[in-house]
Write a protein that holds these residues in place. Sequence first.
Motif, PDB file in Angstrom:
ATOM      1  N   ASP A   1       0.798  -1.222   0.000  1.00 48.19           N
ATOM      2  CA  ASP A   1       0.000   0.000   0.000  1.00 48.19           C
ATOM      3  C   ASP A   1       0.829   1.269   0.000  1.00 48.19           C
ATOM      4  O   ASP A   1       0.347   2.337   0.400  1.00 48.19           O
ATOM      5  CB  ASP A   1      -0.961   0.017   1.195  1.00 48.19           C
ATOM      6  N   ARG A   2       2.050   1.178  -0.448  1.00 45.74           N
ATOM      7  CA  ARG A   2       2.897   2.370  -0.574  1.00 45.74           C
ATOM      8  C   ARG A   2       3.610   2.345  -1.909  1.00 45.74           C
ATOM      9  O   ARG A   2       3.959   1.283  -2.430  1.00 45.74           O
ATOM     10  CB  ARG A   2       3.938   2.424   0.556  1.00 45.74           C
ATOM     11  N   CYS A   3       3.843   3.532  -2.446  1.00 43.66           N
ATOM     12  CA  CYS A   3       4.530   3.632  -3.732  1.00 43.66           C
ATOM     13  C   CYS A   3       5.978   4.043  -3.499  1.00 43.66           C
ATOM     14  O   CYS A   3       6.433   4.204  -2.358  1.00 43.66           O
ATOM     15  CB  CYS A   3       3.826   4.657  -4.624  1.00 43.66           C
ATOM     16  N   GLY A   4       6.731   4.211  -4.585  1.00 39.20           N
ATOM     17  CA  GLY A   4       8.135   4.567  -4.492  1.00 39.20           C
ATOM     18  C   GLY A   4       8.353   6.018  -4.087  1.00 39.20           C
ATOM     19  O   GLY A   4       7.424   6.713  -3.651  1.00 39.20           O
ATOM     20  N   GLU A   5       9.567   6.479  -4.303  1.00 41.67           N
ATOM     21  CA  GLU A   5       9.945   7.805  -3.835  1.00 41.67           C
ATOM     22  C   GLU A   5      10.195   8.803  -4.955  1.00 41.67           C
ATOM     23  O   GLU A   5      10.423   9.987  -4.681  1.00 41.67           O
ATOM     24  CB  GLU A   5      11.215   7.704  -2.973  1.00 41.67           C
ATOM     25  N   THR A   6      10.189   8.372  -6.208  1.00 38.10           N
ATOM     26  CA  THR A   6      10.474   9.281  -7.311  1.00 38.10           C
ATOM     27  C   THR A   6       9.222   9.547  -8.135  1.00 38.10           C
ATOM     28  O   THR A   6       8.248   8.786  -8.076  1.00 38.10           O
ATOM     29  CB  THR A   6      11.566   8.706  -8.232  1.00 38.10           C
ATOM     30  N   ASP A   7       9.268  10.627  -8.922  1.00 39.12           N
ATOM     31  CA  ASP A   7       8.125  10.958  -9.780  1.00 39.12           C
ATOM     32  C   ASP A   7       7.842   9.859 -10.800  1.00 39.12           C
ATOM     33  O   ASP A   7       6.688   9.640 -11.183  1.00 39.12           O
ATOM     34  CB  ASP A   7       8.388  12.279 -10.506  1.00 39.12           C
TER      35      ASP A   7
END
Length: 267
Positions: free
Chosen positions: A149-155
């Motif tokens: 339920d979490r995405c990465g850190e970059t655009d």
Amino acid sequence: MRYAAPLACVCALAWSAPAAAQAGPAAPDWAFGAPGGEAALAAACTASLATYLLPQRRSAWGAASSEERNDAIGLASDITGAAAGTLLLLGGGYALEGSYLAGAGVPRPYARALRTSLIEVEAVALSTGLSNVIKRLSGRCRPRSWRTDRCGETDLDFDAFPSGHTTPVAAIAGARLNLALRTTGDAAPRLGALALAEAATVVTMALRIGAGAHSWQDVGAGMILGHVTGFAIAAVHPIQPSETRYAAGVMPGPPPEPAAVTWSWAF
């Protein structure tokens, strides 16, 4: 008989008139029927690419599932879609369009085929620009970046929707579909070009999912967006009939010899 020559001319004209009046093959004209319309459309499509510079939103819209990254499949999708796939389709489509126009009797067919390629380039540019807008606003996470339920850190982790690899090749397919529907005569070359574009679209969709770059909704949206955009771009280009006399059909043979009556006296 002294009326034989005029009668022969009348018969010849009557024979040739129906053939000369036949409608020519489907060759696209400038956008909205004018060079100025084409210039305006090309400028608008090119300007749409500036949407790439819009800031990327990071939403809570997660991927359909969490998937591992597969670089080999991703590389294959770079060949069938995106820039490389687009260039390959443009090259193949140009050759097939030139073949169709040559067979239909259009003067300078391969020079005229460049106008069809321009339509496809405009469709690619506009569909890519629209895709960028939706990407920036939706902010959906990629499957390979989705973890618990979490995405990465970059655009780049948040620009999954819609698929930027699928959209441009689908735009070419949409443009070719429109032209195929308005084709007269032997449509085999144009249908072949359409089949290539549709195949590239489907294969790219599957590869992008397999690479962990997109969920099925992402590639489906790219396919729809590309087809609609390409179809619309081609639709604003009216069809200009060929000026070739027998472009719409088989050239008839020479006119029959007129009947003549002769007689002579024998002494």
